[in-house]
Write an enzyme that holds these catalytic residues in place. Structure first.
Site, PDB file in Angstrom:
ATOM      1  N   MET A 142       0.839  -1.195   0.000  1.00 12.10           N
ATOM      2  CA  MET A 142       0.000   0.000   0.000  1.00 12.10           C
ATOM      3  C   MET A 142       0.880   1.253   0.000  1.00 12.10           C
ATOM      4  SD  MET A 142      -3.435  -0.881   1.994  1.00 12.10           S
ATOM      5  CE  MET A 142      -2.951  -0.276   3.571  1.00 12.10           C
ATOM      6  N   GLY A 143       2.158   1.090  -0.363  1.00 12.21           N
ATOM      7  CA  GLY A 143       3.052   2.252  -0.405  1.00 12.21           C
ATOM      8  C   GLY A 143       3.542   2.638   0.977  1.00 12.21           C
TER       9      GLY A 143
ATOM     10  N   HIS B 272       9.161  -3.625   3.397  1.00 13.63           N
ATOM     11  CA  HIS B 272       8.715  -3.841   2.018  1.00 13.63           C
ATOM     12  C   HIS B 272       9.907  -4.219   1.126  1.00 13.63           C
ATOM     13  CE1 HIS B 272       5.561  -0.811   3.350  1.00 13.63           C
ATOM     14  NE2 HIS B 272       4.830  -1.836   2.971  1.00 13.63           N
TER      15      HIS B 272
ATOM     16  N   LEU C 269       6.650   3.067   1.623  1.00  7.31           N
ATOM     17  CA  LEU C 269       7.600   1.950   1.698  1.00  7.31           C
ATOM     18  C   LEU C 269       8.705   2.140   2.734  1.00  7.31           C
ATOM     19  CD1 LEU C 269       8.025   0.791  -2.009  1.00  7.31           C
ATOM     20  CD2 LEU C 269       6.223   0.265  -0.363  1.00  7.31           C
TER      21      LEU C 269
HETATM   22  N1  LIG Z   1       8.135  -5.179   8.984  1.00  8.87           N
HETATM   23  C1  LIG Z   1       7.773  -5.949   7.972  1.00  8.87           C
HETATM   24  N2  LIG Z   1       8.392  -7.116   7.752  1.00  8.87           N
HETATM   25  C2  LIG Z   1       8.020  -7.919   6.731  1.00  8.87           C
HETATM   26  N3  LIG Z   1       7.026  -7.644   5.875  1.00  8.87           N
HETATM   27  C3  LIG Z   1       6.377  -6.492   6.050  1.00  8.87           C
HETATM   28  C4  LIG Z   1       6.707  -5.571   7.096  1.00  8.87           C
HETATM   29  N4  LIG Z   1       5.876  -4.511   7.029  1.00  8.87           N
HETATM   30  C5  LIG Z   1       5.058  -4.745   5.984  1.00  8.87           C
HETATM   31  N5  LIG Z   1       5.343  -5.924   5.404  1.00  8.87           N
HETATM   32  C6  LIG Z   1       4.639  -6.560   4.296  1.00  8.87           C
HETATM   33  O1  LIG Z   1       4.530  -5.673   3.220  1.00  8.87           O
HETATM   34  C7  LIG Z   1       3.332  -5.950   2.505  1.00  8.87           C
HETATM   35  C8  LIG Z   1       2.607  -4.670   2.306  1.00  8.87           C
HETATM   36  O2  LIG Z   1       2.211  -4.174   3.575  1.00  8.87           O
HETATM   37  P1  LIG Z   1       1.693  -2.701   3.802  1.00  8.87           P
HETATM   38  O3  LIG Z   1       1.937  -1.902   2.578  1.00  8.87           O
HETATM   39  O4  LIG Z   1       0.348  -2.733   4.388  1.00  8.87           O
HETATM   40  O5  LIG Z   1       2.738  -2.154   4.844  1.00  8.87           O
HETATM   41  P2  LIG Z   1       2.648  -2.042   6.379  1.00  8.87           P
HETATM   42  O6  LIG Z   1       3.908  -1.427   6.812  1.00  8.87           O
HETATM   43  O7  LIG Z   1       2.220  -3.357   6.892  1.00  8.87           O
HETATM   44  O8  LIG Z   1       1.528  -0.986   6.587  1.00  8.87           O
HETATM   45  P3  LIG Z   1       0.560  -0.826   7.793  1.00  8.87           P
HETATM   46  O9  LIG Z   1       1.208   0.210   8.628  1.00  8.87           O
HETATM   47  O10 LIG Z   1      -0.644  -0.407   7.059  1.00  8.87           O
HETATM   48  O11 LIG Z   1       0.365  -2.127   8.481  1.00  8.87           O
HETATM   49  C9  LIG Z   1       2.550  -6.971   3.329  1.00  8.87           C
HETATM   50  O12 LIG Z   1       2.769  -8.260   2.774  1.00  8.87           O
HETATM   51  C10 LIG Z   1       3.198  -6.848   4.680  1.00  8.87           C
HETATM   52  O13 LIG Z   1       3.130  -8.046   5.440  1.00  8.87           O
HETATM   53  C1  LIG Z   2      -1.957  -7.024   0.688  1.00  7.41           C
HETATM   54  C2  LIG Z   2      -2.337  -5.557   0.625  1.00  7.41           C
HETATM   55  C3  LIG Z   2      -1.375  -4.816  -0.304  1.00  7.41           C
HETATM   56  C4  LIG Z   2      -3.725  -5.463   0.008  1.00  7.41           C
HETATM   57  O1  LIG Z   2      -4.146  -4.134  -0.089  1.00  7.41           O
HETATM   58  C5  LIG Z   2      -2.365  -4.906   2.026  1.00  7.41           C
HETATM   59  O2  LIG Z   2      -3.307  -5.475   2.853  1.00  7.41           O
HETATM   60  C6  LIG Z   2      -1.018  -4.871   2.666  1.00  7.41           C
HETATM   61  O3  LIG Z   2      -0.276  -3.965   2.263  1.00  7.41           O
HETATM   62  O4  LIG Z   2      -0.678  -5.705   3.508  1.00  7.41           O
HETATM   63  N1  BAL Z   3      -0.688  -4.225   6.153  1.00 10.47           N
HETATM   64  C1  BAL Z   3      -2.021  -4.036   6.603  1.00 10.47           C
HETATM   65  C2  BAL Z   3      -2.809  -3.091   5.779  1.00 10.47           C
HETATM   66  C3  BAL Z   3      -3.907  -2.427   6.544  1.00 10.47           C
HETATM   67  O1  BAL Z   3      -3.854  -2.362   7.781  1.00 10.47           O
HETATM   68  O2  BAL Z   3      -4.845  -1.934   5.928  1.00 10.47           O
END
Ligand SMILES: Nc1ncnc2c1ncn2[C@@H]1O[C@H](COP(=O)(O)OP(=O)(O)OP(=O)(O)O)[C@@H](O)[C@H]1O
Ligand SMILES: CC(C)(CO)[C@@H](O)C(=O)[O-]
Ligand code: BAL
Length: 385
Positions: free
Chosen positions: A72-73, A79, A75
């Site tokens: 979801m950006g 990510h 980054l």
């Molecule tokens: N710290 C991390 N370690 C490994 N994978 C990660 C980590 N943070 C995010 N991801 C992975 O990156 C992918 C995209 O996640 P997302 O863009 O929602 O980021 P996020 O940092 O999890 O955001 P949010 O703060 O919304 O939870 C998902 O598969 C998530 O599990």
């Molecule tokens: C898998 C995903 C990109 C779907 O919007 C989101 O849930 C996230 O970033 O983990």
């Molecule tokens: N990585 C989770 C995305 C969400 O909380 O919407």
């Protein structure tokens, strides 16, 4: 914890040091890959589903596979570790990697942070370009994710098309009549309790992403452990021809799991979170690992029942978080495949006295999962037990 505390504390410290060492080794690998691929060009930008399909068809036509990294950006290094994983573990020579950047309205409830979710596509593209993961690298940042192409043909006025895209990008579009809603126990507890709409939104967009990108492989992070389990189940249950791969949770220097939402934490909330959630989670994980290796005397008392051990660990983590000012949404020990809780529904006290080696009562494959709110920011964490 009552008995064997010094050993457990030492193990917790070792686990933290190991975590840091692994993170630095991962950073080293990334650095080497960057140097090796220093001549690689910037990623191809794909802003529509049509362009995405065309690019994927070109990759397949030259015999490459398409590896999708959905995000979801906003980054961060978590990510980037997925992109590294895609390049170094999943990809064969010549394979293509597409990183999707899309804040999916369907997974946010009206009261949640869709409007304030971090968005900076330029920064995201720069970070993706810096990975130099492969020569065949694209960023899919769709402007028409939920546009209905049957209705959205060439006869549609440009202004109407723009309005539809704005709607699709800013809220759950009223035109979306088909959803993928996971049912059953995987999607019943943990995050689904406080975010009942969430996994339906995730599965809907993930299936759309799989279809539009024609992905052969997709990489998800273990940070969102329940999401990973649910996506795997969706792929099995709906016979989706995508291989789902996972990459380990990456922590920041202060051990907090990296997350886009971390940037919403105030300095105080960050300190409160990092000093309680990851520390207590990693400590119980280290204690469980140490207990499994412990040789107990033949006359040692039997360990307490599984439910009591799991509930006690949950209570200890919840207590540490709440003493630091966090509000636990859940702290739950589950089976890592079924996500069924293994503690007691009623819970137990954090201060209960338990004998040496007591965490050996935990079953193989137990996982501690937690969501805790600090200063209004909801953070996830999970560890193996
Ligand atoms: N710290 C991390 N370690 C490994 N994978 C990660 C980590 N943070 C995010 N991801 C992975 O990156 C992918 C995209 O996640 P997302 O863009 O929602 O980021 P996020 O940092 O999890 O955001 P949010 O703060 O919304 O939870 C998902 O598969 C998530 O599990
Ligand atoms: C898998 C995903 C990109 C779907 O919007 C989101 O849930 C996230 O970033 O983990
Ligand atoms: N990585 C989770 C995305 C969400 O909380 O919407």
């Amino acid at each position: 914890m009552t008995t064997g505390a010094p050993t457990r504390a030492a193990n917790a410290t070792n686990a933290l040091a190991l975590n840091r060492k692994r993170a630095s080794a991962r950073a080293g690998t990334r650095q080497r890959q960057r140097v090796a691929a220093a001549a690689v060009a910037t990623p191809t930008m794909l802003r529509t589903k049509k362009d995405m399909r065309k690019w994927a068809a070109e990759q397949h036509a030259r015999g490459a596979r398409v590896i999708l990294v959905p995000t979801m950006g906003g980054l961060h290094a978590g990510h980037l570790s997925l992109i590294d994983h895609a390049a170094s573990v999943c990809a064969n020579e010549g394979d293509a990697i597409v990183v999707s950047v899309y804040v999916n309205p369907a997974q946010f409830a009206p009261h949640e942070d869709f409007d304030t979710y971090p968005r900076n596509l330029d920064d995201d593209v720069r970070l993706i370009a810096e990975t130099k993961a492969t020569e065949h690298l694209a960023v899919f940042a769709p402007q028409d994710m939920y546009a209905d192409e049957e209705e959205d043909d060439d006869n549609v006025q440009p202004s109407a098309r723009l309005a539809a895209e704005r709607e699709a990008d800013s809220a759950m579009p009223s035109t979306l009549k088909t959803h993928v809603v996971p049912c059953g126990s995987l999607a019943a507890g943990l995050c689904a309790e406080s975010r009942p709409h969430f996994f339906g939104g995730v599965c809907t967009v993930v299936l759309k992403l799989f279809n539009v990108t024609s992905a052969d492989v997709a990489v998800f992070g273990e940070k969102d452990f329940q999401q990973l389990c649910i996506v795997r189940a969706m792929v099995r249950h709906l016979d989706v021809p995508v291989r789902v791969e996972s990459a380990p949770l990456v922590r920041d220097d202060d051990l907090l799991a990296l997350s886009s939402r971390n940037r919403g934490l105030s300095e105080d909330a960050r300190l409160a979170a990092s000093s309680s959630l990851p520390v207590s989670m990693l400590s119980v994980s280290a204690a469980a690992e140490a207990d499994r290796a412990l040789t107990l005397p033949a006359d040692a008392p039997p360990p307490p029942p599984t439910w009591e051990v799991a509930s006690c660990l949950e209570a200890r983590i919840a207590k540490a978080c709440s003493e630091a000012g966090g509000e636990a949404d859940y702290v739950t020990a589950v089976d890592r495949e079924t996500l069924q809780p293994i503690g007691s529904v009623k819970g137990c006290s954090a201060d209960i006295e338990l004998p040496d080696g007591w965490t050996r009562a935990l079953p193989e494959g137990a996982r501690m999962c937690a969501a805790v709110v600090y200063g209004g920011v909801r953070l996830l964490d999970n560890v193996a037990l």
